[in-house]
Write a protein that holds these residues in place. Structure first.
Motif, PDB file in Angstrom:
ATOM      1  N   TYR A   7       0.825  -1.213   0.000  1.00 53.22           N
ATOM      2  CA  TYR A   7       0.000   0.000   0.000  1.00 53.22           C
ATOM      3  C   TYR A   7       0.856   1.258   0.000  1.00 53.22           C
ATOM      4  N   VAL A  10       1.716   1.976  -3.522  1.00 52.78           N
ATOM      5  CA  VAL A  10       0.552   2.567  -4.181  1.00 52.78           C
ATOM      6  C   VAL A  10       0.411   4.044  -3.796  1.00 52.78           C
ATOM      7  N   LEU A  14       0.687   7.281  -6.311  1.00 59.16           N
ATOM      8  CA  LEU A  14      -0.483   8.161  -6.418  1.00 59.16           C
ATOM      9  C   LEU A  14      -0.130   9.607  -6.072  1.00 59.16           C
ATOM     10  N   VAL A  73     -10.314  -1.535 -10.941  1.00 62.67           N
ATOM     11  CA  VAL A  73      -9.450  -1.204  -9.803  1.00 62.67           C
ATOM     12  C   VAL A  73      -9.798  -2.047  -8.586  1.00 62.67           C
ATOM     13  N   GLY A  77      -7.248  -4.460  -6.857  1.00 58.91           N
ATOM     14  CA  GLY A  77      -7.032  -4.344  -5.418  1.00 58.91           C
ATOM     15  C   GLY A  77      -7.185  -5.682  -4.712  1.00 58.91           C
ATOM     16  N   LEU A  80      -4.134  -7.771  -5.434  1.00 56.18           N
ATOM     17  CA  LEU A  80      -3.008  -7.405  -4.575  1.00 56.18           C
ATOM     18  C   LEU A  80      -3.166  -8.011  -3.191  1.00 56.18           C
ATOM     19  N   ALA A  97       0.922  -3.861  -7.390  1.00 52.79           N
ATOM     20  CA  ALA A  97       0.825  -2.578  -6.696  1.00 52.79           C
ATOM     21  C   ALA A  97       1.023  -1.419  -7.668  1.00 52.79           C
ATOM     22  N   LEU A  98       1.977  -1.543  -8.579  1.00 46.70           N
ATOM     23  CA  LEU A  98       2.213  -0.500  -9.574  1.00 46.70           C
ATOM     24  C   LEU A  98       1.020  -0.351 -10.517  1.00 46.70           C
ATOM     25  N   LEU A 100      -2.094  -1.173  -9.883  1.00 43.19           N
ATOM     26  CA  LEU A 100      -3.196  -0.612  -9.112  1.00 43.19           C
ATOM     27  C   LEU A 100      -3.034   0.898  -8.946  1.00 43.19           C
ATOM     28  N   ALA A 101      -1.836   1.341  -8.597  1.00 42.73           N
ATOM     29  CA  ALA A 101      -1.584   2.768  -8.415  1.00 42.73           C
ATOM     30  C   ALA A 101      -1.819   3.540  -9.703  1.00 42.73           C
TER      31      ALA A 101
END
Length: 211
Positions: A7, A10, A14, A73, A77, A80, A97-98, A100-101
């Motif tokens: 997280y 992420v 972001l 997303v 998520g 992940l 994670a990349l 998702l971000a």
């Protein structure tokens, strides 16, 4: 890798993505370009949120795209969370994670930018403007990273495109796009390590720490 560290990745992506977009939006006029190096420019454009500026036709095309990406997303998520729960490879966790971000970063543009910014056609935009350019779920994604590494006329002997003027690399993108591309690249290049067996030593260490 723990879920907290995933997280954190992420969050950092972001944060950098949104800070860069807000800076560009509030300091650049649409189409404005600054030359950093011959091979790297800051060039402000906006698009509907699909690769290469592709647009879904119809009155509800943009809304459909935004809603689809929100659903995606949530799926990423969960991927992940499930990868961390199963003690999957760090390659896989970092890649997801990349992705998702990156997906989340562009969704923020699509959902919110239309109602918090005015347009950038004649002057730099104002954040939290009283005259926004769009509506909820109809914001445009901000892009600014441009790497025209090579420009020139292609040799005549190349089939189909020979003799044409060509720029490599002619796409303009943002930090979120880079995160998605990097994540996908990790999954492709390190496929066996990403989807291979669990790192038993790391799992054993985590279990010992938990105990």
């Amino acid at each position: 890798m723990s879920l907290k560290k995933a997280y954190l990745i992420v969050f950092i992506i972001l944060l950098v993505d949104q800070l860069s977009k807000i800076y560009i939006k509030t300091n650049f006029v649409l189409g404005e370009e600054i030359k950093v190096f011959d091979w790297f420019r800051i060039h402000f454009i906006e698009n509907e949120g699909m690769a290469w500026g592709t647009k879904i036709p119809g009155d509800y095309g943009k809304l459909f795209l935004t809603l689809f990406r929100i659903v995606a997303v949530f799926g990423i998520g969960y991927w992940l969370w499930d990868s961390v729960r199963k003690h999957s490879s760090n390659y896989l966790i970092v890649a997801v994670a990349l992705i998702l971000a990156g997906a989340f970063g562009n969704i923020i543009d699509s959902v919110f930018y239309g109602v918090i910014f005015n347009d950038s056609h004649h002057a730099a935009s104002t954040l939290f403007s009283d005259n926004p350019y769009g509506t909820w779920f109809h914001g445009k994604v901000v892009d600014m990273l441009y790497f025209p590494i090579w420009k020139g006329t292609l040799p005549e002997w190349i089939p189909g495109v020979g003799g044409n003027y060509f720029t490599f690399f002619n796409a303009i993108f943002n930090i979120a796009d880079m995160a998605i591309s990097t994540g996908v690249g990790i999954l492709i290049v390190f496929n066996k390590r990403a989807f291979g067996t669990t790192n038993k030593e790391e799992v054993a260490t985590n279990e010992e720490m938990a105990a």
